[in-house]
Design an enzyme around this catalytic site. Structure first.
Site, PDB file in Angstrom:
ATOM      1  N   GLU A   1      12.402  -3.881  55.634  1.00  0.00           N
ATOM      2  CA  GLU A   1      11.465  -4.461  54.652  1.00  0.00           C
ATOM      3  C   GLU A   1      11.381  -3.618  53.387  1.00  0.00           C
ATOM      4  O   GLU A   1      10.312  -3.450  52.805  1.00  0.00           O
ATOM      5  CB  GLU A   1      10.058  -4.600  55.268  1.00  0.00           C
ATOM      6  CG  GLU A   1      10.046  -5.407  56.554  1.00  0.00           C
ATOM      7  CD  GLU A   1       8.656  -5.577  57.157  1.00  0.00           C
ATOM      8  OE1 GLU A   1       7.663  -5.305  56.467  1.00  0.00           O
ATOM      9  OE2 GLU A   1       8.586  -5.977  58.327  1.00  0.00           O
TER      10      GLU A   1
ATOM     11  N   ASP B   1      10.962  -1.981  50.013  1.00  0.00           N
ATOM     12  CA  ASP B   1      10.551  -2.184  48.622  1.00  0.00           C
ATOM     13  C   ASP B   1      10.013  -0.856  48.092  1.00  0.00           C
ATOM     14  O   ASP B   1       9.665   0.034  48.858  1.00  0.00           O
ATOM     15  CB  ASP B   1       9.574  -3.354  48.411  1.00  0.00           C
ATOM     16  CG  ASP B   1       8.409  -3.403  49.379  1.00  0.00           C
ATOM     17  OD1 ASP B   1       8.060  -2.356  49.946  1.00  0.00           O
ATOM     18  OD2 ASP B   1       7.838  -4.500  49.556  1.00  0.00           O
TER      19      ASP B   1
ATOM     20  N   HIS C   1       8.436   0.484  53.353  1.00  0.00           N
ATOM     21  CA  HIS C   1       7.614   0.139  52.183  1.00  0.00           C
ATOM     22  C   HIS C   1       7.277   1.473  51.513  1.00  0.00           C
ATOM     23  O   HIS C   1       6.381   2.180  51.930  1.00  0.00           O
ATOM     24  CB  HIS C   1       6.348  -0.604  52.603  1.00  0.00           C
ATOM     25  CG  HIS C   1       6.631  -1.952  53.194  1.00  0.00           C
ATOM     26  ND1 HIS C   1       7.135  -2.988  52.434  1.00  0.00           N
ATOM     27  CD2 HIS C   1       6.523  -2.427  54.456  1.00  0.00           C
ATOM     28  CE1 HIS C   1       7.295  -4.056  53.210  1.00  0.00           C
ATOM     29  NE2 HIS C   1       6.939  -3.742  54.441  1.00  0.00           N
TER      30      HIS C   1
ATOM     31  N   ASN D   1       9.911  -2.596  65.391  1.00  0.00           N
ATOM     32  CA  ASN D   1       9.857  -2.475  63.932  1.00  0.00           C
ATOM     33  C   ASN D   1       8.549  -1.802  63.525  1.00  0.00           C
ATOM     34  O   ASN D   1       7.505  -2.092  64.090  1.00  0.00           O
ATOM     35  CB  ASN D   1       9.933  -3.893  63.334  1.00  0.00           C
ATOM     36  CG  ASN D   1      10.180  -3.914  61.844  1.00  0.00           C
ATOM     37  OD1 ASN D   1      11.061  -3.200  61.353  1.00  0.00           O
ATOM     38  ND2 ASN D   1       9.426  -4.729  61.118  1.00  0.00           N
TER      39      ASN D   1
ATOM     40  N   GLU E   1       4.862  -2.937  64.455  1.00  0.00           N
ATOM     41  CA  GLU E   1       3.724  -2.064  64.125  1.00  0.00           C
ATOM     42  C   GLU E   1       2.833  -1.751  65.320  1.00  0.00           C
ATOM     43  O   GLU E   1       1.618  -1.882  65.250  1.00  0.00           O
ATOM     44  CB  GLU E   1       2.903  -2.695  62.993  1.00  0.00           C
ATOM     45  CG  GLU E   1       3.747  -2.995  61.767  1.00  0.00           C
ATOM     46  CD  GLU E   1       2.949  -3.579  60.589  1.00  0.00           C
ATOM     47  OE1 GLU E   1       1.785  -3.922  60.765  1.00  0.00           O
ATOM     48  OE2 GLU E   1       3.537  -3.685  59.499  1.00  0.00           O
TER      49      GLU E   1
HETATM   50  C1  XIL Z   1       3.742  -9.826  54.660  1.00  0.00           C
HETATM   51  C2  XIL Z   1       4.228 -11.059  53.945  1.00  0.00           C
HETATM   52  O1  XIL Z   1       5.236 -10.707  53.041  1.00  0.00           O
HETATM   53  C3  XIL Z   1       3.062 -11.675  53.208  1.00  0.00           C
HETATM   54  O2  XIL Z   1       3.457 -12.908  52.616  1.00  0.00           O
HETATM   55  C4  XIL Z   1       1.909 -11.948  54.174  1.00  0.00           C
HETATM   56  O3  XIL Z   1       0.789 -12.425  53.475  1.00  0.00           O
HETATM   57  C5  XIL Z   1       1.538 -10.675  54.916  1.00  0.00           C
HETATM   58  O4  XIL Z   1       2.684 -10.151  55.534  1.00  0.00           O
HETATM   59  N1  XIL Z   1       4.875  -5.533  57.223  1.00  0.00           N
HETATM   60  C6  XIL Z   1       5.441  -6.596  57.878  1.00  0.00           C
HETATM   61  C7  XIL Z   1       5.558  -7.911  57.210  1.00  0.00           C
HETATM   62  O5  XIL Z   1       5.958  -6.424  58.988  1.00  0.00           O
HETATM   63  O6  XIL Z   1       5.462  -8.965  58.117  1.00  0.00           O
HETATM   64  C8  XIL Z   1       4.519  -8.080  56.119  1.00  0.00           C
HETATM   65  O7  XIL Z   1       4.806  -9.279  55.425  1.00  0.00           O
HETATM   66  C9  XIL Z   1       4.542  -6.876  55.203  1.00  0.00           C
HETATM   67  C10 XIL Z   1       4.200  -5.613  55.951  1.00  0.00           C
END
Ligand code: XIL
Length: 969
Positions: free
Chosen positions: A559, A561, A530, A495, A452
């Site tokens: 990641e 979802d 996401h 990422n 990020e």
């Molecule tokens: C999230 C975890 O899933 C949570 O448990 C934690 O509290 C916060 O981070 N982007 C990312 C991940 O790169 O590392 C994050 O994971 C979600 C958003």
């Protein structure tokens, strides 16, 4: 003798920690005329059995001769170590004794420790009636001299006792716990620090609840010892009802747990603090899986800020019996042409969750355990317990591990940046990266080296993190270089999220291109994905993958979802089943893209194996969300079938609005069609399409924009409306060729059930749904001015001749303040003049939307998305010129876009505002989503609200019903 027997039993219990269910109750009813093991505690105390002391039957225990509060009646060794008990008893004072608190307490001496006194139950007791004492008790440390005794806050009080029952819980980890406070006690809850817990008449159900006052800190409040009541690897459902104390206007409360292992406490949130509106009972509910061996375990209610009083009632904790993992369905990993991964944390490896992971996934990403705060909490102090555990679990199950993440702006301890010059920061970075990558060399195949780091709203596209501020781009270069040195075989990734949005996509692309050209060892791009159930379109995801393919790097989805929400405030108590079907189709569409792009995509990782462990249960707010492939019971959802076998999905019935309008049926795209986005038809092969409809008295106008680069004789679109089908080929009337395919328009007999199908040789793609007639989408024109207006609230000459619109769509009330509104544009900015009629002005509410104010909504791409894109803004200007901004959950992308002035005039006020639109190129004919709302305050309340176009009352959450401003000349 007695003690010895207890010790033998306790020793046996070490081998057999669980008593057979339904072990007999220990009942002391004194009906046999004896004290049944009870005796005096303290010099001078007498304990006698008499009929006068009976609550039931003809025997009870009378206690007299007390001279100290701890004096009373006691019994030795009734409890067995490791067994939980519920304890009840009845007490009453001898006539004439003043009311006092009678308590049941356990005294015991842990081996090698000091004698402890633990309160089991207490209540205020009078001479008027029998009062029930109840509580529960469990001890787990080896102890001697275990005694249960009854004491009183009054040193000399004489009291009666009867019907004492100690019920061993079968398996204490399976027994539910409930606290309803109806017995007038605090029922095993105790303060964490100075808080005062009192049984009171403010109740959620029944007549009693727990009142909590005198809190000394946010974490101070009622706590419940649940040691021995939860078993490792098991899941528990927890629920508590809370309400703010009187005179507390607002506050957030949550449910947390403290656990200690080896003396070290850890704190976890089961329900993150959530809003508790004054005067309402709010339920805090969630689940918890204990993943550690603990010697201390305590649940508690806390606030995020403040020490305000509150009430607690109807707490329950119940064991959640796991459903067995399905063994008759295919493994996801066998059905996809890339590594199929899941994020995991420690509890996910246990029990059914561990089974589910092993069965369906051949990739794993530790969700938190390799982040900086977990691996190097203090400088040079590396902790790998959880990281090692997860990497062992994953590799032990043949999974490829993604290391997440070496450098991030979040979950990074403060010390990293403290007093850091660039040189010091890069040294700290180098040691951290080298230590982690070296430790897992050969075991972690892929690292998210930086996470990020892109911000498309910065001129150079880089996030203004502390990393960036101190070290510029060099932190990225250093991280990649060191990681590569430490493990030359590891694949090194950058990422990020939102990479499917065109502007972010390009900012990331530019950065990666630059790093590559500099020779930075970067091997891949990770797309977090996401997403939500509506946006962004799968075609945007595909466009991103195709774009990065030109750089010749590996790509991974890291990641994934799919939130069921399109905004950051809505919540469902139960999720509508059709939404889960829609989600299944969304997963299908996405995996169609991933499969088509498999040559460029080495792995796809979902952010959690099942809905119950998703981070979207707490982010951006605590709410019920279900973004993954398996549900809370670990059963396959439609989302799973969307990935594995879409033929098992129930058909999707979509919804489309057909605003009132007439268009010319000639295959040309009238301006009218640009007011709304085309609804997508999924891509099949090289063919995809978009669809729209308009309703009119003449019938239903339809439009299909078909992408089909290869001309075939039988290329066609069919529209079926309420069973009547019209087919349009490339040469039919109303059809025209476009740069990428063809456009088809038609006027059809009106109807609601619509199917649009695009045929291309053997394959086809369809849209099926219901179409609803709605009012026309309003539009206005913003003429161009070479010089911008001065923002002073004065209606200067520039504004003359500018079209005027009026607010008239009531979303609250039916009369009140309204506005006449004009717009113009200059440079890259839209200017808005709102002349508001509102004779009584108030700013007295603390909420800006309940003050007299004008809201201006601007959607630069006219994306008309459910939910805000990051350049969509809600700009509010109060009658005194105070500006507040809403947008995505932090409005980060838009908060600097607005400038405004307001002046009071007779009968109202004038707002003049400038909204910059840096994310699009302004020019004649460009449409932007646009709306205006006038909030009318009376005192501290909003009494009416009126908009120009959006009738839904949701314009602060959803841009899809705003009107349109067209830029003129
Ligand atoms: C999230 C975890 O899933 C949570 O448990 C934690 O509290 C916060 O981070 N982007 C990312 C991940 O790169 O590392 C994050 O994971 C979600 C958003």
């Amino acid at each position: 003798m007695r003690t010895l027997r207890a010790l033998v039993v306790a020793a046996l219990l070490c081998l057999l920690p669980v008593l057979p269910a339904h072990a007999a109750d220990l009942t002391y009813d004194f009906e046999d005329g004896t004290a049944q093991g009870w005796g005096p505690r303290g010099g001078g105390v007498t304990v006698t059995v008499t009929p006068d002391a009976a609550r039931t039957g003809s025997g009870g225990l009378a206690v007299s001769g007390r001279t100290a509060t701890w004096h009373g009646a006691s019994i030795t060794g009734p409890f067995v170590r490791g067994v939980g008990y519920t304890v009840t008893a009845y007490a009453r004072l001898v006539a004439g004794q003043p009311a006092s608190t009678i308590a049941m307490t356990v005294q015991r001496t842990p081996t090698g420790g000091e004698t402890t006194y633990e309160r089991v139950a207490a209540a205020t007791v009078t001479d008027g009636e029998w009062v029930r004492l109840s509580g529960s008790y469990l001890f787990t440390a080896e102890s001697s001299d275990v005694q249960l005794y009854v004491e009183s806050s009054d040193a000399t009080s004489q009291y009666l006792l009867d019907d004492i029952v100690l019920s061993p819980l079968g398996d204490p980890t399976r027994e539910p716990i409930t606290s309803d406070f109806e017995d007038g006690t605090a029922q095993d809850w105790s303060p964490r620090a100075a808080a005062v817990l009192e049984n009171g008449a403010t109740a959620h159900a029944g007549t009693r609840g727990l009142t909590v006052t005198g809190r000394s800190a946010t974490w101070d409040g009622p706590a419940l010892n649940v040691l021995g009541r939860m078993a490792k690897g098991d899941k528990y459902a927890l629920s508590a009802w809370v309400r703010l104390g009187p005179d507390t206007a607002s506050g957030r409360l949550g449910l947390s747990i403290e656990r200690r292992t080896g003396g070290t406490p850890s704190y976890e949130r089961i329900v993150a603090p959530k809003d508790v509106p004054a005067g309402e009972w709010v339920q805090l509910s969630g689940t918890y899986t204990l993943a550690y061996d603990v010697e201390f375990l305590s649940l508690y209610i806390e606030s995020d800020t403040g020490t305000f009083p509150f009430h607690l009632d109807d707490f329950t904790m119940t064991y959640v019996e796991p459903k067995p993992v399905q063994t008759d369905i295919p493994s996801v990993k066998d059905k996809v042409p890339f590594t199929m991964g899941s994020a995991l944390t420690r509890p996910d490896t246990l029990g059914v969750h561990g089974e589910l992971l092993a069965r369906h996934f051949n990739g794993a990403t530790p969700g938190n355990e390799l982040k900086w705060d977990a691996t190097e909490p203090r400088e040079g102090e590396f902790t790998f317990t959880d990281g090692d555990y997860l990497v062992d679990f994953a590799t032990g199950h043949g999974m490829t591990v993604r290391g997440h993440t070496l450098v991030w702006h979040s979950q990074t301890p403060d010390w990293v940046f403290e007093g850091a010059t660039k040189e010091v920061l890069l040294q700290r970075l180098e040691r951290h990266v080298r230590t982690l990558v070296t430790r897992y060399k050969g075991r972690i195949a892929v690292w998210d080296v930086v996470n990020e780091v892109v911000d498309e709203n910065q001129p150079d596209g880089l996030r203004r993190s502390k990393w960036y501020e101190i070290a510029g781009l060099d932190f990225i270069r250093t991280a990649f270089r060191v990681a590569h040195e430490a493990d030359p075989d590891a694949k090194l990734f950058i990422n990020d999220y939102n990479t499917e949005f065109p502007r972010k996509r390009e900012a990331l692309y530019k950065l990666v291109e630059q790093l590559k050209s500099e020779g930075v060892p970067i091997h891949g791009v990770g797309h977090q994905l996401h997403l939500n159930i509506e946006h962004p379109a799968a075609s945007e995801v595909e466009a991103t993958i195709e774009r990065f393919a030109t750089l010749g790097l590996d790509q991974q989805v890291t990641e994934l979802d799919v939130s069921i929400y399109t905004d950051f405030v809505s919540t469902y108590d139960t999720i509508p089943p059709e939404l889960l079907v829609q989600q299944g189709h969304r997963y299908k569409e996405l995996f169609d893209v991933f499969r088509r792009q498999a040559a460029r995509l080495s792995s796809v990782t979902v952010w959690g194996e099942s809905d119950d462990v998703s981070w979207l249960r707490s982010w951006p707010i605590p709410r019920l969300n279900a973004p993954l492939l398996f549900d809370d019971d670990l059963q396959a959802k439609p989302a799973y079938w969307g990935v594995v076998d879409p033929s098992k999905l129930a058909p999707l019935v979509r919804k489309l609005e057909a605003p009132a309008a007439a268009v010319k049926v000639d295959g040309k795209r009238d301006l009218e069609w640009d007011l709304l986005p085309d609804a997508p038809l999924a891509r099949v092969g090289d063919v995809s399409a978009g669809f729209q409809a308009r309703s009119s008295s003449a019938g239903l106008y339809v439009l299909a924009e078909v992408t089909d680069p290869v001309v075939n004789a039988d290329d066609r679109v069919t529209f079926t409306v309420d069973g009547r089908t019209r087919a349009l080929g490339r040469t039919s009337p109303g059809v025209r060729r476009t740069a990428t395919g063809y456009r088809a328009e038609a006027l059809l007999t009106a109807g609601t059930d619509v199917q649009v199908t695009v045929h291309d040789r053997g394959s086809l793609t369809s849209w099926t749904g219901t179409v609803t007639a709605t009012p026309a989408v309003k539009r206005t024109t913003a003429p161009h001015r070479a010089t911008p207006p001065v923002l002073d609230g004065a209606v200067d000459r520039l504004w003359s001749g500018v079209p005027e619109i009026r607010t008239g769509t009531w979303i609250q009330g039916t009369s009140g303040a309204t506005a006449k509104v004009r717009t113009l544009w200059s440079g890259s900015t839209l200017y808005v003049l709102a002349q508001v009629t509102d004779p009584a002005l108030s700013e007295s509410s603390a909420n800006p939307w309940e003050q007299d104010s004008v809201e201006i909504f601007v959607d630069p791409g006219n994306g008309k998305t459910k939910g805000y894109e990051d350049d969509d803004g809600q700009y509010r200007v109060s009658f005194t010129g105070r500006v507040t901004v809403g947008g995505t959950f932090d409005a980060a992308g838009v908060k600097d876009n607005v400038r405004a002035a307001a002046v009071a005039v007779p009968g109202g006020y004038v707002v003049e505002a400038a909204v910059a639109m840096p994310t699009v190129t302004l020019g004649e004919g460009v449409p932007a989503g646009f709306d205006v709302q006038v909030n009318d305050a009376t005192g501290a309340a909003r009494t009416s609200a009126v908009t120009w176009n959006d009738a839904t009352g949701r314009s602060y959450l959803d841009t899809s019903h705003w009107g349109v401003v067209l830029l003129g000349r």
